[in-house]
Write a protein that holds these residues in place. Structure first.
Motif, PDB file in Angstrom:
ATOM      1  N   ASP A 106      -3.975  17.139   4.794  1.00  0.00           N
ATOM      2  CA  ASP A 106      -4.950  16.052   4.922  1.00  0.00           C
ATOM      3  C   ASP A 106      -4.614  14.891   3.994  1.00  0.00           C
ATOM      4  O   ASP A 106      -5.392  13.940   3.884  1.00  0.00           O
ATOM      5  N   ALA A 107      -3.461  14.974   3.329  1.00  0.00           N
ATOM      6  CA  ALA A 107      -3.140  14.013   2.273  1.00  0.00           C
ATOM      7  C   ALA A 107      -2.076  13.003   2.668  1.00  0.00           C
ATOM      8  O   ALA A 107      -1.588  12.265   1.817  1.00  0.00           O
ATOM      9  N   VAL A 108      -1.717  12.959   3.973  1.00  0.00           N
ATOM     10  CA  VAL A 108      -0.655  12.058   4.419  1.00  0.00           C
ATOM     11  C   VAL A 108      -1.196  11.146   5.516  1.00  0.00           C
ATOM     12  O   VAL A 108      -1.804  11.616   6.488  1.00  0.00           O
ATOM     13  N   VAL A 109      -0.969   9.859   5.370  1.00  0.00           N
ATOM     14  CA  VAL A 109      -1.459   8.870   6.331  1.00  0.00           C
ATOM     15  C   VAL A 109      -0.282   8.201   7.025  1.00  0.00           C
ATOM     16  O   VAL A 109       0.731   7.874   6.401  1.00  0.00           O
ATOM     17  N   HIS A 110      -0.435   8.021   8.336  1.00  0.00           N
ATOM     18  CA  HIS A 110       0.487   7.193   9.125  1.00  0.00           C
ATOM     19  C   HIS A 110      -0.380   6.223   9.918  1.00  0.00           C
ATOM     20  O   HIS A 110      -1.015   6.599  10.891  1.00  0.00           O
ATOM     21  N   ASP A 111      -0.430   4.975   9.467  1.00  0.00           N
ATOM     22  CA  ASP A 111      -1.367   4.008  10.047  1.00  0.00           C
ATOM     23  C   ASP A 111      -0.824   2.609   9.811  1.00  0.00           C
ATOM     24  O   ASP A 111      -0.815   2.111   8.683  1.00  0.00           O
ATOM     25  N   ASN A 112      -0.388   1.965  10.882  1.00  0.00           N
ATOM     26  CA  ASN A 112       0.160   0.604  10.718  1.00  0.00           C
ATOM     27  C   ASN A 112      -0.910  -0.480  10.779  1.00  0.00           C
ATOM     28  O   ASN A 112      -0.592  -1.669  10.705  1.00  0.00           O
ATOM     29  N   ARG A 113      -2.185  -0.045  10.908  1.00  0.00           N
ATOM     30  CA  ARG A 113      -3.307  -0.992  10.960  1.00  0.00           C
ATOM     31  C   ARG A 113      -3.058  -2.094  11.998  1.00  0.00           C
ATOM     32  O   ARG A 113      -3.422  -3.258  11.798  1.00  0.00           O
ATOM     33  N   TYR A 119      10.314   7.679   4.383  1.00  0.00           N
ATOM     34  CA  TYR A 119       8.941   7.230   4.166  1.00  0.00           C
ATOM     35  C   TYR A 119       8.869   5.790   4.652  1.00  0.00           C
ATOM     36  O   TYR A 119       9.706   4.955   4.284  1.00  0.00           O
ATOM     37  N   GLU A 120       7.892   5.484   5.491  1.00  0.00           N
ATOM     38  CA  GLU A 120       7.836   4.164   6.100  1.00  0.00           C
ATOM     39  C   GLU A 120       6.710   3.319   5.514  1.00  0.00           C
ATOM     40  O   GLU A 120       5.828   3.827   4.822  1.00  0.00           O
ATOM     41  N   THR A 121       6.753   2.037   5.836  1.00  0.00           N
ATOM     42  CA  THR A 121       5.783   1.125   5.246  1.00  0.00           C
ATOM     43  C   THR A 121       4.360   1.389   5.724  1.00  0.00           C
ATOM     44  O   THR A 121       3.401   0.941   5.087  1.00  0.00           O
ATOM     45  N   ASP A 122       4.204   2.114   6.829  1.00  0.00           N
ATOM     46  CA  ASP A 122       2.844   2.448   7.286  1.00  0.00           C
ATOM     47  C   ASP A 122       2.427   3.853   6.884  1.00  0.00           C
ATOM     48  O   ASP A 122       1.514   4.431   7.475  1.00  0.00           O
ATOM     49  N   ASN A 123       3.071   4.395   5.862  1.00  0.00           N
ATOM     50  CA  ASN A 123       2.678   5.690   5.295  1.00  0.00           C
ATOM     51  C   ASN A 123       1.888   5.498   4.010  1.00  0.00           C
ATOM     52  O   ASN A 123       1.933   4.439   3.376  1.00  0.00           O
ATOM     53  N   TRP A 124       1.176   6.556   3.626  1.00  0.00           N
ATOM     54  CA  TRP A 124       0.368   6.557   2.407  1.00  0.00           C
ATOM     55  C   TRP A 124       0.193   8.006   1.989  1.00  0.00           C
ATOM     56  O   TRP A 124      -0.026   8.882   2.828  1.00  0.00           O
ATOM     57  N   VAL A 132      -0.625  14.179  10.225  1.00  0.00           N
ATOM     58  CA  VAL A 132      -0.968  12.881   9.628  1.00  0.00           C
ATOM     59  C   VAL A 132      -2.268  12.356  10.224  1.00  0.00           C
ATOM     60  O   VAL A 132      -2.673  12.731  11.322  1.00  0.00           O
ATOM     61  N   ARG A 133      -2.884  11.488   9.472  1.00  0.00           N
ATOM     62  CA  ARG A 133      -4.136  10.874   9.897  1.00  0.00           C
ATOM     63  C   ARG A 133      -4.065   9.372   9.655  1.00  0.00           C
ATOM     64  O   ARG A 133      -3.157   8.875   8.983  1.00  0.00           O
ATOM     65  N   GLN A 134      -5.002   8.654  10.233  1.00  0.00           N
ATOM     66  CA  GLN A 134      -5.164   7.235   9.933  1.00  0.00           C
ATOM     67  C   GLN A 134      -6.088   7.089   8.735  1.00  0.00           C
ATOM     68  O   GLN A 134      -6.725   8.060   8.301  1.00  0.00           O
ATOM     69  N   LYS A 171       0.836  -1.212   0.000  1.00  0.00           N
ATOM     70  CA  LYS A 171       0.000   0.000   0.000  1.00  0.00           C
ATOM     71  C   LYS A 171       0.866   1.255   0.000  1.00  0.00           C
ATOM     72  O   LYS A 171       0.537   2.253  -0.662  1.00  0.00           O
ATOM     73  N   ALA A 172       1.967   1.209   0.740  1.00  0.00           N
ATOM     74  CA  ALA A 172       2.839   2.384   0.811  1.00  0.00           C
ATOM     75  C   ALA A 172       3.453   2.689  -0.549  1.00  0.00           C
ATOM     76  O   ALA A 172       3.445   3.833  -1.014  1.00  0.00           O
ATOM     77  N   VAL A 173       3.987   1.668  -1.201  1.00  0.00           N
ATOM     78  CA  VAL A 173       4.622   1.859  -2.504  1.00  0.00           C
ATOM     79  C   VAL A 173       3.580   2.233  -3.559  1.00  0.00           C
ATOM     80  O   VAL A 173       3.830   3.086  -4.416  1.00  0.00           O
ATOM     81  N   SER A 174       2.407   1.611  -3.476  1.00  0.00           N
ATOM     82  CA  SER A 174       1.374   1.852  -4.479  1.00  0.00           C
ATOM     83  C   SER A 174       0.819   3.267  -4.420  1.00  0.00           C
ATOM     84  O   SER A 174       0.241   3.748  -5.402  1.00  0.00           O
ATOM     85  N   SER A 175       0.975   3.956  -3.301  1.00  0.00           N
ATOM     86  CA  SER A 175       0.569   5.365  -3.237  1.00  0.00           C
ATOM     87  C   SER A 175       1.746   6.290  -3.503  1.00  0.00           C
ATOM     88  O   SER A 175       1.587   7.354  -4.107  1.00  0.00           O
ATOM     89  N   LEU A 176       2.936   5.899  -3.084  1.00  0.00           N
ATOM     90  CA  LEU A 176       4.117   6.751  -3.263  1.00  0.00           C
ATOM     91  C   LEU A 176       4.481   6.914  -4.736  1.00  0.00           C
ATOM     92  O   LEU A 176       4.759   8.040  -5.198  1.00  0.00           O
TER      93      LEU A 176
END
Length: 331
Positions: free
Chosen positions: A243-250, A108-113, A140-142, A27-32
Motif C-alpha cells: 500500500d506504500a507505492v503510488v503510480h499516478d501521473n495526475r 523509478y519514474e516521475t509519476d511514482n511516489w 500500486v495505487r493512485q 514529488k517523485a524525488v522528494s519521496s524517493l
C-alpha cells in the motif's frame, strides 16, 4: 549504531527518466530520497535528463547541491538518443559503471511516489530468497487511494485485433494473476509482465538480458519485450502486495506520449511478430477493418466529443500505415 547511509557501500541505484514533467519529478524525488536514506543499505540515484525545458534540470542541480549525501547523478543524452529506452539503458549503464558493487537496479519514474523504504526492503528480501526471480514490482495505487494497473499477461494476436478498449473490457490486457504466496513475510505473486513503474531488477538479470531494445522498442512496449525476454531466459517476475507505492501521473502526460497511438500499434505488432511468430499478414485485414469502424464512429461524434477530431486524425494515420506495419515514411 549503523553507519550513515552516505557511508554505506552502494547496493541499490534508482534510475529515473526525466523529460518535461518537473511537477511530478519534484514529488517523485522528494519521496524517493527519504526512503533511500532510511533504508538499511547504501544507495544512489541516476537521472537521465532527456533535455527538459521546464526547469527540471535546474531542480535536479539544486537538489544535488543542497543534498550532496544523496549521491545524485544527472546524465545527459547523446545526440539522437533521447527515447525512454535510451534513458533506461544509459541510466543503468552509468549506475553499474559508477558503483561496481551495485546489486539492484530500481527503475523509478516521475509519476511514482514511495511512502517509505519498506517496499524496497521487501523486494530485496524476496529476490534474495527466490533466486529465479529476476525482478519484482508492487501493487500500486493512485494518490487518492484507488488501485491502478501493475502489470499484464503477455499479449496475443486476438487482443491486438480487438484493440485496447475491448481487450481491456474483456480482461485480455490484465495481469495473469497467480496464487498469492508468502516468503519471509512478503506477500507476492508471479506475473508475465510487471511494469517498470517502479520495478526492482536483479543486476545479474539485467546483464544477462541486455537491457531494453532501443531500436525496436524506443518507447511503447519496451518493458513488455524485456519481460518476455526474461521469461524466455527462465527468469520470473513478481509483484509484491503493498500500500506504500503510488503510480499516478495526475493526467500529466509526457511529451514522449505525443505519438502514443501510432507507437502502440507499431510496437505491439513488432512485439507479437518477435515473440509469437511472423504472422502479420493474417491480422492486418482485421486491423484495417477495426480502424475503418473506429474512423466512422469518430466521424459521427465530431460534434459531441471535443477530442474526436484528434482521435480521428490518429485513426486515419493508422489506416494509412497498417499495410507497412505502421511504419511512417523515414522511420
Amino acid at each position: 549504531m549503523s553507519a550513515p547511509a552516505s557511508n554505506r557501500p552502494v547496493q541499490l541505484v534508482a534510475v529515473i527518466n526525466s523529460f518535461n514533467r518537473r511537477t511530478l519529478l519534484e514529488k517523485a524525488v522528494s519521496s524517493l530520497m527519504p526512503a533511500l536514506r532510511a533504508a538499511p543499505f547504501g544507495s544512489a540515484v541516476v537521472v537521465f535528463e532527456a533535455g527538459s525545458t521546464d526547469g527540471s534540470k535546474e531542480f535536479l542541480e539544486s537538489w544535488r547541491e543542497q543534498n550532496p549525501n544523496d549521491r545524485l547523478i544527472v546524465v545527459a543524452p547523446l545526440p539522437g538518443q533521447t527515447s525512454f529506452s535510451d534513458g533506461v539503458n544509459a541510466g543503468c549503464a552509468t549506475a553499474l559503471a559508477q558503483y561496481p558493487a551495485c546489486r539492484w537496479l530500481f527503475l523509478y519514474e516521475t509519476d511514482n511516489w514511495l511512502a517509505s523504504a519498506e517496499p524496497l526492503a521487501a523486494a530485496i528480501s524476496l529476490l534474495q530468497a527466490q533466486p529465479r526471480l529476476g525482478a519484482a514490482g508492487f501493487t500500486v495505487r493512485q494518490h487518492k487511494g484507488n488501485r491502478t494497473g501493475y502489470g499484464m499477461r503477455f499479449p496475443s494476436w486476438f487482443s491486438l485485433a480487438l484493440g485496447q478498449n475491448l481487450a481491456s473490457r474483456s480482461n485480455l490486457a490484465g495481469p495473469n494473476d497467480s496464487n498469492w504466496q508468502v516468503t519471509d513475510n512478503v506477500r507476492w505473486r508471479t506475473c508475465d509482465v510487471v511494469f517498470t513503474s517502479p520495478l526492482l531488477i536483479r543486476r545479474e538479470t539485467w546483464e544477462q538480458i541486455g537491457g531494453f531494445d532501443v531500436q525496436a522498442f524506443p518507447f511503447s512496449d519496451s518493458d513488455l519485450d524485456w519481460a518476455w525476454r526474461c521469461a524466455e531466459a527462465d527468469w520470473g517476475m513478481a509483484v509484491i502486495a503493498s500500500d506504500a507505492v503510488v503510480h499516478d501521473n495526475r493526467e500529466q502526460l509526457s511529451a514522449w506520449s505525443a505519438n502514443r497511438v501510432i507507437d502502440f500499434h507499431r510496437s505491439r505488432l513488432r512485439l507479437l511478430k518477435r515473440h509469437r511468430g511472423n504472422r502479420a499478414a493474417l491480422i492486418k485485414p482485421i486491423l484495417f477493418l477495426r480502424h475503418c469502424l473506429e474512423t466512422l464512429w469518430l466521424a459521427c461524434r465530431l460534434g459531441a466529443d471535443p477530442k474526436a477530431r484528434a482521435k480521428l486524425a490518429n485513426r486515419r494515420q493508422l489506416l494509412r500505415t497498417v499495410g507497412s506495419d505502421y511504419r511512417q515514411a523515414g522511420r
